[in-house]
Design a protein around this motif. Sequence first.
Motif, mmCIF file in Angstrom:
data_model
loop_
_atom_site.group_PDB
_atom_site.id
_atom_site.type_symbol
_atom_site.label_atom_id
_atom_site.label_comp_id
_atom_site.label_asym_id
_atom_site.label_seq_id
_atom_site.Cartn_x
_atom_site.Cartn_y
_atom_site.Cartn_z
ATOM 1 N N SER A 151 -2.932 0.147 -7.386
ATOM 2 C CA SER A 151 -2.066 -0.034 -6.233
ATOM 3 C C SER A 151 -1.821 0.695 -5.123
ATOM 4 O O SER A 151 -2.923 1.593 -5.035
ATOM 5 N N VAL A 152 -0.954 0.892 -4.339
ATOM 6 C CA VAL A 152 -1.125 1.959 -3.030
ATOM 7 C C VAL A 152 -0.043 2.732 -3.123
ATOM 8 O O VAL A 152 -0.144 3.727 -2.398
ATOM 9 N N SER A 153 0.107 2.907 -4.864
ATOM 10 C CA SER A 153 1.473 4.391 -4.878
ATOM 11 C C SER A 153 1.048 5.538 -4.413
ATOM 12 O O SER A 153 1.401 6.300 -3.753
ATOM 13 N N LYS A 154 -0.537 5.918 -4.998
ATOM 14 C CA LYS A 154 -0.815 7.037 -4.536
ATOM 15 C C LYS A 154 -1.537 7.035 -3.581
ATOM 16 O O LYS A 154 -1.770 8.553 -2.384
ATOM 17 N N SER A 155 -2.421 6.042 -2.775
ATOM 18 C CA SER A 155 -3.343 6.591 -1.729
ATOM 19 C C SER A 155 -2.347 5.870 -0.339
ATOM 20 O O SER A 155 -2.789 6.101 0.908
ATOM 21 N N LEU A 156 -0.814 5.094 -0.328
ATOM 22 C CA LEU A 156 -0.151 5.326 0.719
ATOM 23 C C LEU A 156 1.305 5.997 0.078
ATOM 24 O O LEU A 156 1.934 7.012 1.565
#
Length: 510
Positions: free
Chosen positions: A352-357
């Motif tokens: 997912s992009v939860s930690k990167s975005l």
Amino acid sequence: MRTKMAGSDFLQLDPARAPAGGLTAWLTDELRDAVRDGRLAAGDRLPATRVLAGQLDCSRGVVVEAYQRLTDEGLLSGRRGGGTTVRTDWLPAPSAPPETSGSPPSNTPPSNTPPSRTQPPNTAAPPGARPVAGRIDLSPGLPDLSAFPRAAWARAERAALNGLASADLGYGDPRGLPALREALAGWLARTRGVRAHPDEILVTNGVAQGLVLLATVLRGHGITRIGFEDPGSRGAREHLRRWGLEPVSVPVDDGGLDVAALDTTALDAVLVTPAHQFPTGVALAPGRRRALVAWARASARATAPHVRTPAAAAFPSRLVIEDDYDAEHRYDRPPVPALRALAPDRVVHLGSVSKSLAPALRLGWMLAPAPMRAELTEARYWTDLASPALPQLALAHFITSGAFDRHLRQVRRRHRARRDALLAALAAHLPDAAVHGVAAGLHLLVTLPDDVDDAALAARAERAGVTVHPLSSHRHGAGPPGLVIGYAAAGPDRLREAVARLAAALGRRS
């Protein structure tokens, strides 16, 4: 003293694999192979020579020479100010779509619905939900939301809106919009070593929804128990229980999941975080990776007699579920390829992009073995039809424009500085503490003497205005006490202040 270890997320390049004196030839061969096997597609932009040289810790001349050789071979093209790209007239044969792709969801509702919760839901506020004046929240898993690339994302949304077709405003494909699945296929190939056709990708509302869909399908095949790392994420453990899977603890040591212990459990599925184990921070050792794949392929499982499904005979006998947790955040070690690259027929890959975005985007992906895809797509259809179109198209543009890679490079530098500030503060205030998992991720683990009650210490820290997690809260069995400390969401000064408060709570004087 930490030693810098070179390596690039781009194509999982690790210069340690290059023969002595042959770095340029090695890099040329790696790039050529990536173009020919489709990981680098026609029109893909390669990293700037200065950027890639910095990641590989080599001279810029090595990268320039490799690019030039492939340009001379007709695979790459470059122009001043335009970067280096794969030539558009180089067209490798496209990979065939998976045999189950394109199957529309049936009109029959799924036969298994989630069981009702057997205990009251957790009423505690999620990390960061109720700010307190002066409180410093160092909960693990909190990304630096202030680093969200607002301007670049706004440009991506404008580009998505400008190119939005009327059909895109309808009920979309439950697997996700083709534009995003194509962008993810290219990005996963370049950065995680995962080669997949876009039709193999299922877009989800984060890893959490991926686990819900998997639980639905696994229960339909008679699987109600799943191996779970110990220590491991308490939130993920509760999530699995909520959707009808009972986590069975499998110990974790310095090499990651103990596969020999897993082999004694008679389980058919296991959830792992091989790139950066939560909460210890270890990467699954190469021997363990091979052993885990061997475990998945070792034994056939008899399908439960009450299960009736056309794919029952082909359903994987054993399954590894890979949560690609924190894979993009690394500082002092080479990249770790995704486990799915070793066994796409036995590994479900979740990201997912939860930690990167940002978690609020609710965008993730799943890649599953072919016999599972139709059932997962159907489960997704009956869950919420599909993900919203505009964020999907914006993320697709964000990836293909190169903005995502630029953002990751920027936040990696920011996180490294915060990590270093936290390590320096721990060395100054708690010099006897053993620190683990510093090479990657957004948190680290501090183990404590056996006579320390980590839950009580975390409670004292909370009263002092610092939120950390006791290691015992993420452990099912016995083990050493410790604190799991996130550092992405706090600046260096706040981190130093937080550690001073922790030392005071522990009764230590700096």
